[in-house]
Design a protein around this motif. Structure first.
Motif, mmCIF file in Angstrom:
data_model
loop_
_atom_site.group_PDB
_atom_site.id
_atom_site.type_symbol
_atom_site.label_atom_id
_atom_site.label_comp_id
_atom_site.label_asym_id
_atom_site.label_seq_id
_atom_site.Cartn_x
_atom_site.Cartn_y
_atom_site.Cartn_z
ATOM 1 N N VAL A 64 1.497 0.958 7.940
ATOM 2 C CA VAL A 64 2.152 0.781 6.650
ATOM 3 C C VAL A 64 3.589 0.317 6.886
ATOM 4 C CG1 VAL A 64 2.906 3.199 6.560
ATOM 5 C CG2 VAL A 64 2.658 1.908 4.419
ATOM 6 N N THR A 121 0.817 -1.215 0.000
ATOM 7 C CA THR A 121 0.000 0.000 0.000
ATOM 8 C C THR A 121 0.853 1.269 0.000
ATOM 9 O OG1 THR A 121 -1.740 1.201 1.158
ATOM 10 C CG2 THR A 121 -0.161 -0.008 2.525
ATOM 11 N N ARG A 128 -9.483 -6.213 4.194
ATOM 12 C CA ARG A 128 -8.592 -6.584 3.101
ATOM 13 C C ARG A 128 -7.796 -7.874 3.343
ATOM 14 N NH1 ARG A 128 -6.024 -1.968 -0.066
ATOM 15 N NH2 ARG A 128 -7.699 -0.462 -0.247
ATOM 16 N N LEU A 139 -2.916 2.065 6.093
ATOM 17 C CA LEU A 139 -4.248 1.455 6.154
ATOM 18 C C LEU A 139 -4.720 1.404 7.605
ATOM 19 C CD1 LEU A 139 -3.572 -1.532 3.714
ATOM 20 C CD2 LEU A 139 -4.828 0.582 3.196
#
Lengths: 316, 309
Positions: free
Chosen positions: B77, B20, B32, B24
């Motif tokens: 992240v 990513t 996800r 997130l």
């Protein structure tokens, strides 16, 4: 090999996937060997786990593809973009590599060996000044002697050594069947069958003045188990009372017990000869007192030794 | 949902965090990453555990704040530059040499295997020798090395006292790690054994180390230690043939100034530290005799006379 935990498998896979990806197709056997990954576990992890790892939205094009050949013996990956590189080395790991490497390299710095080149690269990347902010010594023997002894042990070759035994205070030449080489308490040792003594003996490598192969080989399991230097039960045991300035004795020799009070340190250690003990007592002088010994030594041990050395000064 | 292997779930979490651009949120990750329980509380518990597991492996999960309609919220992240191994540029034989070093030298308290796996692993045949030595590693070694690299003072307890030390060098000798440095309170050089440090070590970010590191002293012999203003004395020692080879080996052939017909030798040394010199000479018992200067000879004689009952 004991069962691998999920974490053990994760640690391996995070290194295995990038390694395979960078290489195309790889035999499973090689993964097993390089990463200490049991083959059955590896096969199952590839087909039952890695196969299903992917990112949102988990459509087939977002999953890692694992291709095993028909015989289930070779593997390649596709679409493992996010695992194309292994995790960086931590500072702990870098220092571990440097420490082990420096210990093994010993005094053979400047030879441009593969190990030395590797260490310089790791040190550069991690801003370590080799030898300047970190140094490692596993023993005082020269790296050449250590290397020669290790090679001879590995290849079952007899060696003739010139050995200065501090216990006996003389030099001798002897043929030895070398079994293994190890470092303990900061010294390199060679363990082997000594043909002069007709028994297994342990030699300190920094006291080996010369070492050469005789050209003979010997039978037997050179590898053996790693011999740990342990005093024999029938060695002389002495208890010394040390003043604080002689505290280093407790660190320099493998002592069996240490008792520390404000004013004195009492150590018990195994010694293999009285000559060794005489030397230590004369060196320490008023900082050490022989408290006890088994078997019992004469009270005059130190005094007699001092007188013997003094005689040399008085006669000349 | 069928239970998904913890390994698969953690790998998928890792993939999501690496794949990513924006951090997130936990809610997004719940949606996800496959394998988490539906229930929010159960998810949160499993997610926290996974994060801890990954961090314990040294995986750098960053927390970054993100603007959302509900205001700023923490997201997770993994930045590629934090994660990916820097290419060390090792040739194949160099990696093998490092792997061999780790096989021969056991590092106590360190997961050294990972380091070699990250470099691609190494395979050995059965004739490779087994372990030949050990070095105790641990957090103190890494921490003190960081202080040395960053020129920061450190604080720790030692023999019941708090010390502030400007660290110079870590040395592994005689089976133990030692730190040498400038002891601030004592205003002098001191050496500390790492396993004798009480409790934790604190890096003092506000106190840069200022005392300059002295040149390495590893090559110095015990009789050469001293401070700059100590006097250097040239000493001459006679050594019997029985100890001549050993002395030549220890002191170097250059020290030998005379050789007798019987194999005995005479050596000359520059002595700064009398105790170190005395230990050298007495180590040879009656196989050695100090010839000159008179004051060193007298020192040995007096020292011995005090030990004769």
């Amino acid at each position: 090999m004991s069962r691998l935990t999920a974490t053990d498998r994760l640690r391996r896979l995070l290194a295995v996937i990038p390694w395979v990806s960078g290489r195309g197709e790889v035999p499973l056997d090689e993964i097993v060997e390089r990463f200490d990954y049991p083959i059955d576990r590896l096969r199952r992890d590839l087909t039952e786990v890695v196969q299903f790892v992917g990112v949102y939205p988990h459509t087939p094009d977002m999953l890692i593809e694992v291709y095993l050949d028909e015989e289930n013996e070779r593997v390649r990956f596709e679409l493992a973009d996010y695992f194309t590189s292994p995790l960086r080395l931590s500072p702990e790991e870098a220092l571990s590599l440097v420490s082990a490497g420096l210990g093994l390299l010993g005094s053979s710095v400047g030879q441009n060996s593969a190990l030395e080149r590797a260490l310089n690269k790791v040190a550069d990347r991690f801003d370590v000044e080799l030898g300047d902010d970190i140094e490692v010594s596993l023993g005082g023997a020269s790296a050449v002697t250590v290397e020669q002894a290790m090679t001879a042990a590995r290849e079952h070759r007899c060696i003739e050594i010139e050995y200065h035994s501090l216990h006996r205070s003389t030099g001798t030449r002897r043929v030895v069947e070398p079994h293994n080489v190890f470092s303990q308490n900061g010294e390199w040792y060679l363990r082997g069958y000594c043909r002069l003594a007709e028994a297994d003996r342990t030699f300190r490598l920094d006291r080996v003045l010369a070492l050469e192969e005789t050209g003979e080989t010997f039978e037997g399991d050179a590898q053996g188990t790693t011999a740990v230097f342990a005093p024999d039960d029938d060695d002389l045991r002495v208890t010394l009372e040390l003043s604080p300035d002689a505290a280093w004795v407790a660190e320099a020799f493998p002592v069996e017990s240490v008792k520390e009070t404000k004013r004195a340190i009492t150590v018990t250690l195994a010694v293999s000869s009285t000559v060794w003990l005489e030397r230590l007592l004369l060196q320490l002088g008023p900082s050490a007192r022989l408290k006890d010994s088994t078997p019992v030594l004469p009270d005059s041990l130190r005094s007699d030794a001092a007188a013997r050395v003094l005689a040399r000064y008085q006669s000349s | 949902m069928a239970t998904i292997d913890k390994l698969e779930r953690q790998m998928s979490l890792l993939a999501a965090l690496l794949h990513t651009e924006v951090a997130l949120t936990a809610t997004e990750l719940h949606r996800r990453v496959e394998g988490y329980p539906e229930d929010k509380v159960a998810f949160r518990r499993a997610f926290e555990r996974d994060k801890d597991d990954l961090r314990r492996l040294g995986i750098p999960i960053s927390i970054e704040s993100r603007e959302t309609v509900d205001g700023p919220i923490d997201g997770y992240v993994i930045r590629e530059t934090d994660y990916y191994l820097h290419d060390l540029g090792l040739d194949a034989d160099e990696t093998v040499a490092l792997a061999m070093a780790l096989r021969l030298i056991r590092l106590e308290g360190a997961e050294a295997d990972d380091a070699i796996w990250k470099l691609g692993g190494a395979a050995f045949d059965d004739t490779a020798p087994a372990e030949i030595g050990a070095i105790a590693m641990g957090p103190a070694v890494t921490q003190l090395h960081q202080a040395i690299q960053r020129s920061l003072s450190v604080q720790f307890g030692y023999r019941g006292e708090d010390r502030i030390v400007e660290p110079w060098r870590l040395a592994f000798r005689r089976g133990h790690w030692y730190l040498s440095g400038h002891d601030v309170a004592r205003d002098d050089a001191r050496s500390f054994r790492l396993d004798r440090i009480d409790g934790s070590i604190t890096l003092d970010l506000d106190r840069p180390a200022t005392a300059s590191r002295p040149p390495i002293s590893a090559e110095r012999q015990p009789w050469e230690f001293g401070s700059d203003d100590d006097e250097t004395i040239r000493a001459r020692v006679a050594i019997d043939a029985s100890h001549a080879d050993w002395a030549r080996h220890q002191l170097g052939a250059d020290a030998v100034v005379a050789t007798g017909d019987d194999g005995s030798i005479e050596i000359e040394l520059d002595v700064v530290n009398i105790v170190g010199f005395r230990n050298l000479v007495l180590g040879m018992l009656d196989a050695a005799e100090v010839l000159s200067p008179p004051e060193l000879r007298a020192d040995i004689v007096t020292w011995l006379q005090d030990q004769v009952a």
